[in-house]
Design a protein around this motif. Structure first.
Motif, mmCIF file in Angstrom:
data_model
loop_
_atom_site.group_PDB
_atom_site.id
_atom_site.type_symbol
_atom_site.label_atom_id
_atom_site.label_comp_id
_atom_site.label_asym_id
_atom_site.label_seq_id
_atom_site.Cartn_x
_atom_site.Cartn_y
_atom_site.Cartn_z
ATOM 1 N N HIS A 89 -32.932 19.522 11.854
ATOM 2 C CA HIS A 89 -33.562 18.582 12.784
ATOM 3 C C HIS A 89 -32.769 17.276 12.872
ATOM 4 O O HIS A 89 -32.520 16.758 13.968
ATOM 5 N N VAL A 90 -32.382 16.734 11.731
ATOM 6 C CA VAL A 90 -31.638 15.470 11.727
ATOM 7 C C VAL A 90 -30.272 15.646 12.386
ATOM 8 O O VAL A 90 -29.869 14.836 13.227
ATOM 9 N N LEU A 91 -29.562 16.704 12.045
ATOM 10 C CA LEU A 91 -28.232 16.899 12.614
ATOM 11 C C LEU A 91 -28.287 17.176 14.102
ATOM 12 O O LEU A 91 -27.408 16.735 14.851
ATOM 13 N N GLY A 125 -30.431 15.888 16.115
ATOM 14 C CA GLY A 125 -30.671 14.580 16.716
ATOM 15 C C GLY A 125 -29.416 13.730 16.792
ATOM 16 O O GLY A 125 -29.254 12.923 17.698
ATOM 17 N N ARG A 126 -28.514 13.916 15.847
ATOM 18 C CA ARG A 126 -27.259 13.160 15.859
ATOM 19 C C ARG A 126 -26.360 13.619 16.996
ATOM 20 O O ARG A 126 -25.579 12.839 17.514
ATOM 21 N N LYS A 127 -26.452 14.868 17.377
ATOM 22 C CA LYS A 127 -25.613 15.417 18.451
ATOM 23 C C LYS A 127 -26.137 15.033 19.832
ATOM 24 O O LYS A 127 -25.394 15.022 20.789
ATOM 25 N N ASP A 158 -31.257 11.223 6.822
ATOM 26 C CA ASP A 158 -30.385 10.413 7.673
ATOM 27 C C ASP A 158 -29.626 9.357 6.877
ATOM 28 O O ASP A 158 -28.494 9.004 7.219
ATOM 29 N N HIS A 212 -23.967 20.211 6.728
ATOM 30 C CA HIS A 212 -25.292 20.832 6.678
ATOM 31 C C HIS A 212 -25.632 21.361 5.282
ATOM 32 O O HIS A 212 -26.649 20.984 4.705
ATOM 33 N N GLU A 257 -35.822 10.144 7.277
ATOM 34 C CA GLU A 257 -35.092 8.935 6.898
ATOM 35 C C GLU A 257 -34.223 9.187 5.671
ATOM 36 O O GLU A 257 -33.088 8.711 5.599
ATOM 37 N N VAL A 299 -22.642 14.588 5.023
ATOM 38 C CA VAL A 299 -22.669 14.879 6.454
ATOM 39 C C VAL A 299 -22.717 16.373 6.770
ATOM 40 O O VAL A 299 -23.162 16.752 7.843
#
Length: 77
Positions: free
Chosen positions: A70-72, A74-76, A39, A46, A36, A44
């Motif tokens: 991991h977060v990036l 998930g965004r893709k 995110d 890396h 969180e 934005v």
């Protein structure tokens, strides 16, 4: 001879998530909270996010990199 193929839900965790248990243990926050935090950041890129986690929260490079990856990813998706 029988063959046993590993299923996605069994076997060792690979990729960025393999760092999660040690991140929770070392820094004392649940992974959901770390995800969180990443995110919610206005950053934005890396390496900007990795550097921010290192400077603001004292995370090591590998741990910060795993969370950001991991977060990036998930965004893709």
């Amino acid at each position: 001879m029988s063959s046993t193929a590993a299923t996605p839900t069994k076997g060792p965790v690979k990729g960025p998530a393999s760092y999660f248990p040690s991140i929770e243990k070392k820094y004392g926050r649940p992974i959901a909270e770390w995800l969180e935090i990443v995110d919610a950041s206005p950053l934005v890129k890396h390496m900007e996010l990795v550097g921010w986690l290192k400077s603001e929260y004292g995370l090591g490079h590998g741990h910060a990199n795993a969370l950001v990856a991991h977060v990036l990813a998930g965004r893709k998706a």
